[in-house]
Design a protein around this motif. Structure first.
Motif, mmCIF file in Angstrom:
data_model
loop_
_atom_site.group_PDB
_atom_site.id
_atom_site.type_symbol
_atom_site.label_atom_id
_atom_site.label_comp_id
_atom_site.label_asym_id
_atom_site.label_seq_id
_atom_site.Cartn_x
_atom_site.Cartn_y
_atom_site.Cartn_z
ATOM 1 N N ALA A 64 0.784 -1.064 -0.051
ATOM 2 C CA ALA A 64 0.164 0.052 -0.118
ATOM 3 C C ALA A 64 0.959 1.294 0.101
ATOM 4 C CB ALA A 64 -0.930 -0.112 1.083
ATOM 5 N N CYS A 65 0.781 2.431 -0.680
ATOM 6 C CA CYS A 65 1.071 3.384 -0.564
ATOM 7 C C CYS A 65 0.057 4.697 -0.488
ATOM 8 C CB CYS A 65 1.747 3.729 -2.065
ATOM 9 S SG CYS A 65 1.207 3.552 -3.340
ATOM 10 N N GLY A 75 3.330 0.376 2.972
ATOM 11 C CA GLY A 75 2.984 -0.858 3.857
ATOM 12 C C GLY A 75 3.311 -2.065 3.183
ATOM 13 N N THR A 76 3.665 -2.800 3.876
ATOM 14 C CA THR A 76 4.112 -4.228 3.076
ATOM 15 C C THR A 76 3.065 -5.334 3.224
ATOM 16 O OG1 THR A 76 5.626 -5.122 5.017
ATOM 17 C CG2 THR A 76 6.480 -3.533 3.637
ATOM 18 N N VAL A 77 3.597 -6.411 2.592
ATOM 19 C CA VAL A 77 2.610 -7.445 2.834
ATOM 20 C C VAL A 77 3.068 -8.354 4.072
ATOM 21 C CG1 VAL A 77 2.225 -8.202 0.368
ATOM 22 C CG2 VAL A 77 4.319 -9.079 1.631
ATOM 23 N N THR A 78 4.136 -7.926 4.685
ATOM 24 C CA THR A 78 4.463 -8.678 6.114
ATOM 25 C C THR A 78 4.073 -7.775 7.430
ATOM 26 O OG1 THR A 78 6.385 -7.548 6.040
ATOM 27 C CG2 THR A 78 6.579 -9.456 5.032
ATOM 28 N N GLY A 79 3.360 -6.697 7.043
ATOM 29 C CA GLY A 79 2.981 -5.990 8.094
ATOM 30 C C GLY A 79 3.662 -4.413 8.389
ATOM 31 N N SER A 80 4.818 -4.450 7.710
ATOM 32 C CA SER A 80 5.661 -3.231 7.995
ATOM 33 C C SER A 80 5.148 -1.979 7.455
ATOM 34 C CB SER A 80 7.079 -3.556 7.616
ATOM 35 O OG SER A 80 7.665 -4.598 8.075
ATOM 36 N N VAL A 81 5.587 -0.988 8.376
ATOM 37 C CA VAL A 81 5.028 0.309 7.738
ATOM 38 C C VAL A 81 6.283 1.174 7.849
ATOM 39 C CG1 VAL A 81 3.694 2.424 8.625
ATOM 40 C CG2 VAL A 81 2.757 0.180 8.667
ATOM 41 N N ALA A 82 6.293 2.127 6.574
ATOM 42 C CA ALA A 82 7.613 3.097 6.630
ATOM 43 C C ALA A 82 7.011 4.565 6.069
ATOM 44 C CB ALA A 82 8.466 2.543 5.792
ATOM 45 N N ILE A 83 7.738 5.407 6.240
ATOM 46 C CA ILE A 83 7.266 6.749 5.946
ATOM 47 C C ILE A 83 8.749 7.466 5.376
ATOM 48 C CG2 ILE A 83 6.761 9.202 6.500
ATOM 49 C CD1 ILE A 83 5.105 7.978 8.910
ATOM 50 N N HIS A 84 8.625 7.754 3.856
ATOM 51 C CA HIS A 84 9.704 8.477 3.270
ATOM 52 C C HIS A 84 9.484 9.842 2.956
ATOM 53 C CE1 HIS A 84 11.559 4.556 2.181
ATOM 54 N NE2 HIS A 84 10.506 4.150 2.596
ATOM 55 N N ILE A 85 10.643 10.570 2.689
ATOM 56 C CA ILE A 85 10.224 11.829 2.099
ATOM 57 C C ILE A 85 9.852 11.694 0.791
ATOM 58 C CG2 ILE A 85 11.609 14.036 1.371
ATOM 59 C CD1 ILE A 85 13.496 13.660 3.813
ATOM 60 N N ALA A 86 8.911 12.333 0.177
ATOM 61 C CA ALA A 86 8.317 12.101 -1.153
ATOM 62 C C ALA A 86 9.240 12.520 -2.363
ATOM 63 C CB ALA A 86 6.827 12.784 -1.066
ATOM 64 N N PHE A 87 9.991 13.318 -2.196
ATOM 65 C CA PHE A 87 10.766 13.665 -3.364
ATOM 66 C C PHE A 87 12.020 12.959 -3.557
ATOM 67 C CE2 PHE A 87 12.093 16.752 -0.264
ATOM 68 C CZ PHE A 87 13.571 16.889 -0.424
ATOM 69 N N SER A 88 12.542 12.516 -2.346
ATOM 70 C CA SER A 88 13.958 11.706 -2.540
ATOM 71 C C SER A 88 14.002 10.372 -1.968
ATOM 72 C CB SER A 88 15.023 12.579 -1.521
ATOM 73 O OG SER A 88 14.778 12.295 -0.048
ATOM 74 N N LEU A 89 12.520 10.007 -1.354
ATOM 75 C CA LEU A 89 12.601 8.554 -0.860
ATOM 76 C C LEU A 89 13.519 8.048 0.256
ATOM 77 C CD1 LEU A 89 11.537 6.311 -4.017
ATOM 78 C CD2 LEU A 89 9.975 7.724 -2.275
ATOM 79 N N GLN A 90 14.027 9.028 0.771
ATOM 80 C CA GLN A 90 14.889 8.908 2.098
ATOM 81 C C GLN A 90 13.862 8.366 3.337
ATOM 82 O OE1 GLN A 90 16.764 12.342 3.735
ATOM 83 N NE2 GLN A 90 17.484 11.318 5.490
ATOM 84 N N ARG A 91 14.213 7.109 3.896
ATOM 85 C CA ARG A 91 13.291 6.639 4.819
ATOM 86 C C ARG A 91 13.411 7.559 6.237
ATOM 87 N NH1 ARG A 91 14.415 0.720 5.909
ATOM 88 N NH2 ARG A 91 15.910 1.742 7.356
ATOM 89 N N HIS A 99 1.894 -4.691 11.750
ATOM 90 C CA HIS A 99 0.782 -5.422 11.785
ATOM 91 C C HIS A 99 1.219 -6.582 11.722
ATOM 92 C CE1 HIS A 99 -1.999 -2.105 11.710
ATOM 93 N NE2 HIS A 99 -1.009 -1.262 11.017
ATOM 94 N N GLY A 100 0.350 -7.679 12.162
ATOM 95 C CA GLY A 100 0.649 -9.029 12.048
ATOM 96 C C GLY A 100 0.686 -9.718 10.534
ATOM 97 N N ILE A 101 -0.026 -8.933 9.751
ATOM 98 C CA ILE A 101 -0.214 -9.374 8.226
ATOM 99 C C ILE A 101 -0.264 -8.337 7.254
ATOM 100 C CG2 ILE A 101 -2.338 -10.073 8.355
ATOM 101 C CD1 ILE A 101 -1.214 -12.564 6.851
ATOM 102 N N VAL A 102 -0.497 -8.375 6.178
ATOM 103 C CA VAL A 102 -0.666 -7.582 5.204
ATOM 104 C C VAL A 102 -1.273 -6.179 5.398
ATOM 105 C CG1 VAL A 102 -1.507 -7.302 2.628
ATOM 106 C CG2 VAL A 102 -1.002 -9.375 3.730
ATOM 107 N N VAL A 103 -0.481 -5.122 5.125
ATOM 108 C CA VAL A 103 -1.057 -3.733 5.210
ATOM 109 C C VAL A 103 -1.962 -3.415 4.116
ATOM 110 C CG1 VAL A 103 -0.710 -1.423 5.502
ATOM 111 C CG2 VAL A 103 0.997 -2.812 6.780
ATOM 112 N N THR A 104 -3.224 -3.295 4.339
ATOM 113 C CA THR A 104 -4.089 -3.266 3.316
ATOM 114 C C THR A 104 -4.435 -1.670 2.825
ATOM 115 O OG1 THR A 104 -5.979 -3.289 4.651
ATOM 116 C CG2 THR A 104 -5.473 -5.319 3.626
ATOM 117 N N LEU A 126 0.299 8.901 10.321
ATOM 118 C CA LEU A 126 -0.168 7.870 9.371
ATOM 119 C C LEU A 126 -1.017 6.750 10.083
ATOM 120 C CD1 LEU A 126 0.127 7.021 6.319
ATOM 121 C CD2 LEU A 126 2.100 5.656 7.283
ATOM 122 N N LEU A 127 -2.170 6.874 9.615
ATOM 123 C CA LEU A 127 -2.987 5.583 9.875
ATOM 124 C C LEU A 127 -2.810 4.338 8.981
ATOM 125 C CD1 LEU A 127 -6.345 7.658 10.615
ATOM 126 C CD2 LEU A 127 -5.036 6.399 12.187
#
Length: 174
Positions: A64-65, A75-91, A99-104, A126-127
């Motif tokens: 998810a993005c 969001g990832t299929v493993t439940g991880s969540v990240a926030i990046h700077i939009a223009f450079s994609l720096q995390r 989450h226990g599983i897929v971020v939808t 971010l929710l």
């Protein structure tokens, strides 16, 4: 509606798509990539194994993005969540298996009055929701930066210190 543009963005299915500022589009695909597009031109992208080396990219993928204009939430299929700077994609923020599983899905808290109250002193919120039936709020702490006047003062001090060191090393320099 009529089609304005068509191009190949990913190898395989696109999991999610988000519209950003300046007519930019963010896509997350089954090919383990997240891409930022301007029209049909790739602006920048993330590949899982480049973003998190040491973790096999076949076990994880972006699911998810969301793009707030300033930040990109992933969001990832493993439940991880990240926030990046939009223009450079720096995390800036990462929670492995938030989450226990897929971020939808995910959404940034809007910058309205109630949203600012929820943010408190944080830069963004971010929710995220997932298949584990949970909704989580992720708060991005405000990044610290130097005021311009302090930066100028430090530069001036560095110049003076350099001149003094040169004078000591090479008498009669000035």
């Amino acid at each position: 509606m009529k089609k304005m543009l068509e191009f190949k963005a990913h190898d395989g299915e696109i999991e999610d798509i988000a519209l950003g500022p300046d007519n930019k589009v963010v896509t997350a695909g089954r090919d383990f990539q997240c891409c930022v597009w301007q029209q049909d031109q790739l602006v920048t992208g993330l590949r899982w194994h480049e973003n998190l080396p040491g973790i096999p990219d076949k076990a994880y993928r972006y699911q998810a993005c969301r793009d707030s204009g300033t930040f990109l939430g992933l969001g990832t299929v493993t439940g991880s969540v990240a926030i990046h700077i939009a223009f450079s994609l720096q995390r800036l923020y990462y929670v492995k298996e938030a989450h226990g599983i897929v971020v939808t899905d995910m959404a940034f808290v809007p910058e309205s009055q109630p949203g600012r109250e929820l943010l408190g002193g944080h830069e963004a919120a971010l929710l995220s929701v997932a298949v584990d039936s949970r909704c989580k709020l992720h708060l991005l702490p405000t990044r610290r930066s130097l005021p311009v006047w302090l930066l100028l003062l430090l530069c001036a001090g560095l110049i003076v210190a350099t001149i003094l060191l040169l004078q000591l090393a090479f008498p009669g320099f000035l």
